[in-house]
Scaffold this active site. Structure first.
Site, PDB file in Angstrom:
ATOM      1  N   HIS A  57      -4.470   1.031  27.179  1.00  0.00           N
ATOM      2  CA  HIS A  57      -3.952  -0.131  26.468  1.00  0.00           C
ATOM      3  C   HIS A  57      -4.211  -1.452  27.179  1.00  0.00           C
ATOM      4  CE1 HIS A  57      -2.054   2.956  24.128  1.00  0.00           C
ATOM      5  NE2 HIS A  57      -1.430   2.093  23.355  1.00  0.00           N
ATOM      6  N   HIS A 107      -5.844  -3.389  24.501  1.00  0.00           N
ATOM      7  CA  HIS A 107      -5.152  -4.507  23.852  1.00  0.00           C
ATOM      8  C   HIS A 107      -5.974  -5.790  23.925  1.00  0.00           C
ATOM      9  CE1 HIS A 107      -0.725  -2.940  23.710  1.00  0.00           C
ATOM     10  NE2 HIS A 107      -1.394  -2.684  22.612  1.00  0.00           N
ATOM     11  N   ARG A 109       7.212   4.911  32.105  1.00  0.00           N
ATOM     12  CA  ARG A 109       6.798   4.631  30.729  1.00  0.00           C
ATOM     13  C   ARG A 109       5.481   3.856  30.682  1.00  0.00           C
ATOM     14  NH1 ARG A 109      10.672   2.599  25.694  1.00  0.00           N
ATOM     15  NH2 ARG A 109       9.025   2.663  24.110  1.00  0.00           N
ATOM     16  N   GLU A 120      10.761   0.712  30.431  1.00  0.00           N
ATOM     17  CA  GLU A 120       9.398   0.575  30.953  1.00  0.00           C
ATOM     18  C   GLU A 120       9.362  -0.095  32.323  1.00  0.00           C
ATOM     19  OE1 GLU A 120       4.953  -0.592  29.285  1.00  0.00           O
ATOM     20  OE2 GLU A 120       6.687  -0.965  28.038  1.00  0.00           O
ATOM     21  N   ASN A 171       0.825  -1.207   0.000  1.00  0.00           N
ATOM     22  CA  ASN A 171       0.000   0.000   0.000  1.00  0.00           C
ATOM     23  C   ASN A 171       0.861   1.260   0.000  1.00  0.00           C
ATOM     24  OD1 ASN A 171      -2.328  -1.504   0.044  1.00  0.00           O
ATOM     25  ND2 ASN A 171      -2.639  -1.336   2.253  1.00  0.00           N
ATOM     26  N   LYS A 209       6.184  11.750  24.750  1.00  0.00           N
ATOM     27  CA  LYS A 209       6.617  10.357  24.784  1.00  0.00           C
ATOM     28  C   LYS A 209       8.140  10.267  24.831  1.00  0.00           C
ATOM     29  CE  LYS A 209       5.998   5.762  22.940  1.00  0.00           C
ATOM     30  NZ  LYS A 209       5.305   4.859  22.015  1.00  0.00           N
ATOM     31  N   PHE A 243       2.803  12.837   4.535  1.00  0.00           N
ATOM     32  CA  PHE A 243       2.300  11.489   4.279  1.00  0.00           C
ATOM     33  C   PHE A 243       0.835  11.349   4.708  1.00  0.00           C
ATOM     34  CE2 PHE A 243       6.827   9.654   4.814  1.00  0.00           C
ATOM     35  CZ  PHE A 243       7.079   9.790   3.447  1.00  0.00           C
ATOM     36  N   GLY A 286       2.669   1.124  11.793  1.00  0.00           N
ATOM     37  CA  GLY A 286       3.189   0.450  12.971  1.00  0.00           C
ATOM     38  C   GLY A 286       3.638  -0.968  12.716  1.00  0.00           C
ATOM     39  N   GLU A 314      -1.569  13.250   4.199  1.00  0.00           N
ATOM     40  CA  GLU A 314      -2.540  13.732   3.219  1.00  0.00           C
ATOM     41  C   GLU A 314      -3.133  12.594   2.393  1.00  0.00           C
ATOM     42  OE1 GLU A 314      -0.468  16.653   0.969  1.00  0.00           O
ATOM     43  OE2 GLU A 314      -0.244  18.035   2.661  1.00  0.00           O
ATOM     44  N   LYS A 371      10.650   0.291  20.875  1.00  0.00           N
ATOM     45  CA  LYS A 371      10.003  -1.014  21.054  1.00  0.00           C
ATOM     46  C   LYS A 371       9.822  -1.668  19.688  1.00  0.00           C
ATOM     47  CE  LYS A 371       7.174  -0.338  25.195  1.00  0.00           C
ATOM     48  NZ  LYS A 371       5.782  -0.373  25.689  1.00  0.00           N
ATOM     49  N   LYS A 407     -62.946 -20.725  19.302  1.00  0.00           N
ATOM     50  CA  LYS A 407     -62.127 -21.544  20.210  1.00  0.00           C
ATOM     51  C   LYS A 407     -62.578 -22.999  20.219  1.00  0.00           C
ATOM     52  CE  LYS A 407     -62.821 -19.147  23.974  1.00  0.00           C
ATOM     53  NZ  LYS A 407     -63.756 -18.132  23.464  1.00  0.00           N
ATOM     54  N   THR A 408     -63.879 -23.217  20.332  1.00  0.00           N
ATOM     55  CA  THR A 408     -64.381 -24.594  20.403  1.00  0.00           C
ATOM     56  C   THR A 408     -64.136 -25.333  19.094  1.00  0.00           C
ATOM     57  OG1 THR A 408     -66.069 -23.936  21.996  1.00  0.00           O
ATOM     58  CG2 THR A 408     -66.419 -26.009  20.813  1.00  0.00           C
ATOM     59  N   GLU A 430      -4.025   8.041  20.006  1.00  0.00           N
ATOM     60  CA  GLU A 430      -2.773   8.096  20.767  1.00  0.00           C
ATOM     61  C   GLU A 430      -2.424   9.536  21.126  1.00  0.00           C
ATOM     62  OE1 GLU A 430      -0.995   5.742  22.028  1.00  0.00           O
ATOM     63  OE2 GLU A 430      -1.897   3.976  21.103  1.00  0.00           O
ATOM     64  N   HIS A 447      -6.114  -0.480  15.957  1.00  0.00           N
ATOM     65  CA  HIS A 447      -5.485  -0.333  17.274  1.00  0.00           C
ATOM     66  C   HIS A 447      -5.990   0.901  18.005  1.00  0.00           C
ATOM     67  CE1 HIS A 447      -2.312  -0.146  20.337  1.00  0.00           C
ATOM     68  NE2 HIS A 447      -2.150   1.126  19.993  1.00  0.00           N
ATOM     69  N   ARG A 481     -65.087 -14.642  22.974  1.00  0.00           N
ATOM     70  CA  ARG A 481     -66.216 -15.454  22.579  1.00  0.00           C
ATOM     71  C   ARG A 481     -66.532 -15.161  21.112  1.00  0.00           C
ATOM     72  NH1 ARG A 481     -71.980 -14.172  24.932  1.00  0.00           N
ATOM     73  NH2 ARG A 481     -70.696 -13.323  26.589  1.00  0.00           N
ATOM     74  N   ARG A 521      23.104  -9.766  14.814  1.00  0.00           N
ATOM     75  CA  ARG A 521      23.138  -9.311  16.213  1.00  0.00           C
ATOM     76  C   ARG A 521      22.929  -7.806  16.366  1.00  0.00           C
ATOM     77  NH1 ARG A 521      27.952 -13.040  18.932  1.00  0.00           N
ATOM     78  NH2 ARG A 521      27.005 -15.035  18.398  1.00  0.00           N
ATOM     79  N   ASN A 565       0.744   3.730  28.327  1.00  0.00           N
ATOM     80  CA  ASN A 565      -0.155   2.603  28.093  1.00  0.00           C
ATOM     81  C   ASN A 565      -1.552   2.856  28.639  1.00  0.00           C
ATOM     82  OD1 ASN A 565       1.434   0.560  26.719  1.00  0.00           O
ATOM     83  ND2 ASN A 565       2.693   0.548  28.565  1.00  0.00           N
TER      84      ASN A 565
END
Length: 1612
Positions: free
Chosen positions: A278, A282, A271, A267, A49, A257, A182, A118, A184, A155, A901-902, A197, A294, A897, A133, A275
């Protein structure tokens, strides 16, 4: 090389200014990365996208910069594109990227750029943290959510099946580039997703920022809705004000933040604060992802966690309200009941238990203890970390219902204030908005209603609003009456806010515009669209305002022209609502001329509210004068001068007097003390009189000053009844009075007892007729819910009567339905304080006026409140409301009546094989006097008491196997009604309904019963709600007056009665047998607005179908034919349509109410109306009810418990084409549908032929599972037609005669059979007639005609042989053998060739039908049956006179093989005595011996001489040529006139079918006009129809086949 000038705002994190914010940053990003992060390889990773939008620019800028470098070899740029969505954020997705990097020989100097939302940031960041590593990486977020949340802080993580973000690492990016341009290209929903958020950050950190977000939502949205041209915004001098605002918001949120992360990177405490929302959010997201985003889940989480803080008495309601309104302003959901969430199949899993279980796995938790960020106010938290919160507190917040723990309030003596008055708040808001200057409103009610009013005034540009003192004070900058039409296409939505709707109707007439075609449209929810507005609109129209109804007459939506209010003389009918009066009064100063308002139509409703309006207008500078006559008496004429309101600097709003009644009532009912501040004798509100006028007479001690009220309750259980109390001046308080009256079992004060002899514990509340048109019909609601406690009530024209009883006698464990009405919920919470385990459903409806009621009940009053998860409450299946259905429970019949019914009862007893009792003859036998005479001697009261005793004895003595018909007035006494309602828990109580005209006609002629002594119509109307109260079912005995059809033939009535009663008792539920696994079934989808014109063609229409789908949403009452748009057909009209259908067919009915969003015409949010129709379907004995699973699960679950022997089709229709048969969503849909329905129906839209194969595989898999339920699975559209062919279960079909198809791509039954044959799923079969001579048989015509009509590829042939030899043996073992008819002389000879016989064939001793069958093991077997007896039985049954419920005596002439079938048919009809006449007595004796164990059979030596009663059924089995009715004939059996001695008539059958009119039938026609005749060919047809059904599983198209056979017969 140079790059464009770029102005950047930088944020420092962890000591480094690495967050760079601006607009159009791609050139800047490329240059900065290449200059400061040298590498041999740059790898840009994005999704498809984002790549389609931005990748070319990134590639171009990077390649351009890299080409200028002097190094050799030059660094390379690699790009990798992953599929969008959360599914890429997985172990597999991470491994694929790593494999790509290894394949391209990337090393540790690689720099990875994550360009996307995200998901990309989390995934790519985790790859960077672990590849080699750890390699450097850059975050370039493209969504607002990623910019302000996931990209900041380091994170990184991937998801697992166990939860989100559970595997990951902290890995800080080298840079985070925030390019606001972006946004727009970001969809509006995604932008709102990120704003959650932003709001969260402001809520925990900075109230000033939060206030800016509160007031500037439209400006912030404008920043992304107007794309910047020529890179505007890249430099500060080219930025618009909207761009600056957007950038500052993003910058501020990121700065907060970044500051928190710098202090607490890993955290460990601080921190935690980011949340907020959240913990719960979550858990919600884990269930609803990916459909709900989210930020949307966190938005709901924030509101719920703020409510947790409120429940802990840490956060005030003002803050919760501000947070909720701010989130709503950005189009974010704020509750789990939001329509786009509640409609999801996955929402079924949002149970408290499930959410708490998911919340166990949270990184903030300490072992089993859950932690939540607790707000203390807007902009601050309770602790600088997440706080431990007990599960019970969270559960109470999450639960949709509550239980008030009964006991004594621990805070007594209570001193508290209630929220601001709703009535005064709404008036003050409007006055200040219309006024000139600034006004500060204090103690304003923070509720849905006031927010709706504020939002509407903002839309009309009539005022500006801001908050001070943490939201405790609303600052209103008045617009001095200047109002504008809302933005084009924007409607003003008012929800269910009735006050706002009525006030704003007149306000909108003040709007001015120079454009002629502009209009203001005000609308509301489904309930609001039912509430009346007509009298106000009529008055304004008469005054010159141009107002149009958009949908229903007399209700919202309204379209109002901006032409101003003319003024001068206005006349208004004010007997429905005082709010109409206040609406005109409040706006009158801005009319073109001074207004004289004259109230018409008798007594004015709620005068105190009019007086309140006038008093408040005076405070705002406008004096209203009420005229008097010469004697000084006040008139209903008001003069209002022109001129603007002048706003006072400050206006304090009184506490809500209606709300004050609840804590005061708790003091009264629990014997404790409560003082309410800010409500006293000087109050503007009528409800302030509640303490003195209601509680004091009930035995409370009341002390009331001008400004406060104190109540001390009497000892528990000693409240006094009120007798008569007029509550017109405090109508909203009647609900509170009602629950107190329910336990007021002591005599009223002297002089207050009702004068008409009513019980001393009765409280009669009058003057409250307007309460029927509030949020619900409150009078009916209170009666229905009090009945659950065992409290008896009676409805009055303008109120109700409640009969108090001791608390200990009230039923415990009641679940109170609140009708989404705040007053109902709070009133019953009062009763819950003294009645154990009372559950209040829909707890959130109190948000209308007292959002924190449940918290205040616990924290300020001292009654513990627990959450109740209705989804987890065990509900066992029950039948039509019965708690423990008894096997073969007797059927009780009630009704007016003359309703039949009858007659119906006798037919029902015959069909069921049960005993019939009529209560009137039982009464007369016991008392040895007629009913008429008993009433004359002893009076009606004595008769009713004796009648109730008879009812009690009948129910006790005959609990099973009986049909009991009761007198029409049995519902007149509470004692009898209680007996019926108690019995209805275990057995059917059927209300027989007939047109009132027919009842009146009958009662005008009937003389056996005593006269009513009042107009019959009045009796009819009085009893109607009582019948409804007691019934479990409803049988419509319409004769056709309603629909213009001739009176129903006896056969139709008899058939319908048998179907109905066998179905509701479970003796033989009228379900489609072809729903079995190895068969195909279909229902015809009717698309008529009125089915009655199609009834003559119903048999032709339904050919081949197993059921009929009645599209209730497409029905439209003739009086509403001119209405367009979504429509709710009246229940009475739907009932008439069903009754019409039942006249013509016994096929099961599929009752479908399809909503607009799922492809139908029923309003999406008309939940109450939909379930009223569903319950009506159950009462009417409808076999299948289609219930969309998008309706609330609680309502569906409750409905399913009442379905009895009917079945629920749990359905889901997706018109988007996005539902994939291989995805998780369809699995969720299936599981939800399977949890509710007996049959699962899932409909999607095919985009290609492959979608049909995916569907087929899905269904195949489901059918193989244990305890699999039938599945209707279809793809709509032309591409999906193959799915309709392959679907084996209840495929919806159309017919060429229908006006239109019910759905795109729908096929006819014939088209599907043709297609099945072409693809090899319906092979051609051969059918035969065995016998001799058979050349002139009509059987080939019969069956081949049916095959042709149904497009079945089969052929019926003659096989004439002299014996049952090899030719027949070879035929019946051939693979294409479909079945055979057997006639003389082979009906016995063929039996040795068969593997088994039906029980019927064994008794008769002959076979006329061979059916090939396959065993479960696949073996081919042959089964013999006999349909001769069915042909005889069905012909007799269909022609029995209406007065002949069951024939007692029959005659069989002849003793051959056909006579055996005749005797068996008569036995099956229930004939007690059978005469046999045969000239050869020995043959007759053989028959007697063969059937002596089945019936009482007598041989008669002479026709016409009977040993008992004459026969009412005659069957002749001798050749026609062997009979004569001429006594002088020398040959032939003489047929005397005495054959037809039975004066009641009957049925005569001649099995000979040549000639058509045999001597016997000619004699019957000549001498016995009351006898029905059956020709031999009629029997042949009937037995052939039965054969056809046995072979094909399809009903034979009878009329068309009969026409063809008779035509061939006449030509032969």
């Amino acid at each position: 090389m140079t790059f464009p000038d770029t102005d950047i705002r930088k944020v420092s994190i962890l000591g480094k200014e690495c967050i760079h914010c601006g607009f159009h940053l791609v050139p800047y990003i490329a240059n900065t990365v290449i200059e400061t992060l040298p590498s041999s390889t740059y790898v840009l990773i994005t999704d498809t996208n984002v790549g389609n939008l931005h990748l070319p620019l990134f590639e171009s800028e990077f390649e351009t910069r890299l080409s200028t470098l002097a190094s050799s070899p030059k660094p390379r740029l690699l790009t990798y594109v992953v599929p969008p969505g959360e599914t890429s954020k997985s172990r597999e997705g991470k491994a694929e990227i790593e494999d790509f990097l290894l394949l391209h020989k990337c090393t540790r100097d690689t720099v990875i750029l994550a360009v996307g939302g995200g998901v990309i940031g989390d995934l790519v960041g985790f790859v960077a943290a672990t590849f080699m590593r750890g390699v450097r990486f850059v975050q370039i977020p493209t969504t607002l959510l990623a910019m302000v949340d996931s990209s900041v802080g380091g994170k990184t993580a991937i998801d697992t099946p166990h939860g989100k973000n559970l595997i990951g690492a902290f890995w800080q990016p080298e840079y985070i580039f925030i390019d606001a341009a972006f946004l727009e290209s970001l969809p509006a929903r995604e932008f709102s997703n990120g704003m959650a958020e932003v709001i969260k950050t402001a809520a925990i950190w900075d109230e000033k920022d939060f206030a800016s977000l509160e007031s500037r939502s439209s400006e912030i949205f404008a920043a992304i809705q107007n794309p910047s041209a020529s890179f505007a915004g890249r430099t500060s001098d080219t930025r618009s004000s909207a761009q600056e605002l957007l950038l500052s918001i993003i910058f501020g949120s990121i700065s907060v933040k970044a500051h928190i992360v710098t202090i607490d990177e890993r955290e460990t405490g601080l921190r935690n604060l980011v949340n907020f929302g959240h913990t719960i959010g979550h858990a919600i997201e884990a269930i609803l992802t990916p459909t709900i985003l989210h930020g949307e889940c966190v938005s709901i989480g924030m509101v719920l966690e703020a409510e947790v803080a409120r429940g802990l008495a840490i956060l005030g309601q003002v803050a919760v309200g501000r947070l909720t309104r701010c989130l709503r302003a950005y189009n974010l959901p704020v509750s789990l009941s939001d329509p786009k969430i509640a409609s999801l199949p996955a929402s079924r899993s949002l149970t408290v238990e499930k959410l708490l279980d998911i919340m166990k796995v949270d990184k903030k938790n300490s072992g089993p203890q859950k932690k939540i960020v607790i707000l203390s106010r807007i902009g601050a938290t309770y602790e600088q970390k997440a706080t431990v919160v007990d599960d019970s507190v969270i559960a109470k917040t999450l639960s949709e219902a509550v239980k008030v723990i009964f006991g004594t309030p621990s805070k007594s003596p209570v001193r508290m204030a209630t929220p601001g008055s709703k009535s005064i708040s709404n008036r003050a808001l409007l006055l200040a908005a219309l006024g000139r200057g600034t006004c500060r409103l204090k103690n304003l009610l923070h509720s849905d209603d006031t927010q709706v009013m504020m939002n509407a005034l903002v839309e009309l540009k009539g005022a500006k609003f801001s908050w001070e003192e943490g939201g405790e004070t609303l600052v209103v900058d008045g617009g001095a009456g200047t109002l504008s039409v809302p933005e084009q296409g924007k409607e003003i939505y008012l929800g269910n806010a009735g006050t706002a709707a009525r006030f704003l109707t007149t306000v909108c007439t003040l709007v001015r515009s120079s454009l002629a075609d502009e209009r203001t449209v005000i609308t509301g929810n489904a309930r609001m669209k039912q509430r009346p507005i007509g009298p106000l609109v009529d008055a304004l129209r008469a005054n010159g305002s141009a107002i149009d109804y958009v949908e229903s007459q007399g209700c919202l939506p309204l379209s109002i022209a901006p032409t101003g209010l003319k003024g001068s003389r206005i006349q208004l009918a004010a007997s429905v609502s005082s709010q109409y009066v206040s609406s005109i009064l409040l706006c009158a100063p801005y009319a073109e001329e001074p207004v004289t308002l004259e109230l018409m139509g008798g007594v004015v409703i709620s005068q105190p509210y009019i007086d309140m309006t006038i008093a408040m207008m005076k405070t705002f500078g406008v004096d209203v004068v009420r005229e008097r006559d010469r004697s000084g008496k006040l008139l209903n004429i008001y003069r209002i001068p022109k001129g603007p309101y002048v706003n006072p600097k400050e206006y304090a709003i009184e506490s809500d007097a209606s709300s004050a009644t609840y804590p005061l009532a708790i003091a009264a009912i629990t014997g404790t003390e409560c003082t309410i501040a800010n409500i006293g004798s000087a109050s503007l509100q009528g409800d302030a009189r509640f303490a003195k006028d209601v509680l004091e007479p009930m035995g409370c001690e009341v002390v009331q000053t001008e400004t406060e009220t104190t109540v001390r309750g009497p000892p528990v259980g000693s409240l006094k009844a009120l007798g008569l109390v007029d509550m017109e001046l405090m109508t909203d308080a009647f609900l509170t009075a009602s629950v107190l009256a329910a336990v007021a079992n002591n005599a009223p004060l002297k002089g207050r007892a009702l004068p008409d002899g009513s019980t001393l514990t009765a409280t009669r509340i009058v003057g409250i007729a307007n309460q029927r048109v509030k949020e619900c019909n409150r009078i009916r609601a209170m009666m229905d819910q009090l009945a659950k406690f065992g409290v008896e009530t009676r409805e009055l024209d303008d109120g109700l009567e409640i009969y108090g009883k001791p608390m200990i006698e009230l039923k415990e464990g009641v679940s109170v339905h609140c009708y989404d009405d705040h007053r109902v919920a709070m009133a019953f919470s009062v009763l819950g304080s003294v009645v154990k385990d009372t559950i209040i459903e829909e707890k959130r409806c109190v948000e209308k006026t007292w959002p924190n009621w449940w918290d205040d009940l616990e924290n300020k009053i001292g009654l513990k409140v627990e959450g109740v998860d209705l989804a987890s409450v065990d509900v066992s299946a029950s039948y039509s409301g019965m708690e423990s259905p008894a096997e073969s429970a007797s059927v009780v019949i009630i009704g007016m009546r003359g309703s039949g019914k009858t007659f119906i009862g006798r037919l029902a007893a015959t069909a069921l094989g049960w005993t019939f009792f009529d209560a009137d003859p039982v009464f007369e036998q016991r008392h040895q006097i007629s009913v008429r005479e008993f009433v004359r001697k002893h009076g009606w009261a004595a008769f009713r008491a004796a009648e109730t005793k008879v009812l009690k004895n009948l129910l006790e003595a005959h609990p099973t196997g009986h049909v009991i018909s009761l007198g029409g007035g049995i519902v007149e006494t509470p004692a009898a009604k209680d007996l019926l309602k108690q019995y209805a828990k275990r057995g059917p109580v059927v209300h027989v309904v007939r047109e009132v005209d027919q009842v009146l006609q009958y009662l005008g002629e009937e003389t056996a019963r005593p006269a009513y002594g009042e107009p019959i119509v009045d009796v009819f109307r009085r009893r109607e709600p009582w019948f409804a109260e007691c019934r479990t079912h409803e049988f419509i005995n319409y004769t056709g007056v309603l629909n213009g059809i001739d009176s129903r033939p006896a056969e139709s009535v008899r058939r319908d009665v048998a179907r109905f009663f066998k179905h509701i008792t479970g003796q033989e539920p009228n379900l489609a047998p072809n729903l079995a696994d190895d068969k195909r079934s279909y229902f015809l989808s009717l698309t008529y607005a009125d089915v009655t014109p199609a009834l003559p063609q119903m048999e032709e229409l339904t050919a081949g179908a197993d059921a009929i789908e009645l599209r209730v949403d497409l029905l439209r009452s003739p009086k509403d034919f001119d209405k367009i748009g979504p429509y709710v057909p009246p229940v009475t009209y739907v009932s008439e349509q069903i009754a019409s259908l039942r006249q013509k067919t016994s096929l099961p009915i599929v009752f479908t109410v399809r909503t607009v969003s799922q492809g139908g015409n029923f309003p999406d949010h008309a939940e109450k109306e939909a379930f009223e129709l569903f319950y009506a379907a159950l009462r009417l004995g409808i076999e299948y009810i289609d219930v969309e699973i998008s309706w609330p699960s609680k309502r569906i679950k409750e409905f399913v418990t009442h379905k009895g022997y009917s079945q629920v089709i749990a359905s889901w229709h997706d018109w988007s084409g996005k539902l994939k048969w291989t995805g998780h969503l369809v699995e969720d849909i299936y599981q939800k549908a399977a949890s509710f329905g007996d049959i699962v129906k899932i409909v999607s839209k095919a985009n290609s032929i492959q979608d049909n194969f995916a569907l087929y595989n899905f269904v195949t898999h489901k059918r193989l599972t244990t305890l699999a339920k039938p599945v209707i699975a279809i793809n709509m559209g032309i591409e999906g037609q193959m799915s309709r062919v392959l679907n084996p279960t209840f495929s919806p079909v159309t017919h060429p005669l229908l006006p239109n198809k019910a759905a795109p791509g729908q096929l006819s039954f014939a088209e599907i059979q043709t297609a099945l044959h072409l693809i090899g799923q319906l092979p051609s079969l051969r059918f035969f007639l065995f016998g001799t001579p058979i050349a002139h048989s009509m059987s080939p015509t019969l069956h081949n005609t049916a095959f042709r009509i149904l497009s079945l590829p089969h052929k019926y042939e003659l096989l004439e042989t002299t014996s049952v030899g090899q030719e027949i043996k070879a035929t019946i073992t051939a693979p294409d053998f479909g079945g055979a008819s057997v006639t003389i002389p082979f009906k016995l000879d063929v039996i040795p060739l068969l593997d088994s016989l039906s029980p019927d064939a064994e008794v008769i001793g002959a076979v006329n039908t061979i059916i090939p069958r396959r065993t479960p093991e696949g073996l081919h077997t042959l089964y013999g049956d006999n349909t001769d007896w069915l042909g005889i039985r069905n012909c007799i049954q269909s022609r029995l006179p209406a007065t002949l419920h069951k024939p007692e005596v029959a005659l069989v002439i002849g003793a051959g093989g056909t006579s055996r079938a005749a005797i068996y048919a008569l036995y099956k009809l229930g004939v007690k005595k059978i005469y046999i006449f045969n000239r050869t007595k020995t043959s007759a004796e053989v028959l007697v011996d063969a059937f002596s164990n089945l019936a009482d059979i007598h041989i008669v030596p002479v026709l016409g001489e009977w040993p008992g009663n004459p026969p009412s059924v005659i069957v002749s089995t001798v050749p026609a040529s062997a009979t004569t009715f001429d006594p002088s004939a020398s040959e032939g059996l003489y047929l005397p006139n005495e054959l037809f001695d039975n004066e009641h008539g009957g049925v005569v059958v001649d099995m000979a079918y040549k000639p058509a009119d045999t001597p016997l039938l000619t004699l019957a026609a000549r001498y016995a006009k009351i006898w029905e005749v059956v020709r031999g060919l009629d029997v042949l047809l009937e037995q052939g129809y039965a054969q056809f059904h046995m072979w094909t599983g399809r009903q034979c198209p009878r009329r068309a086949v009969a026409d063809a056979v008779w035509k061939a017969y006449r030509m032969s």
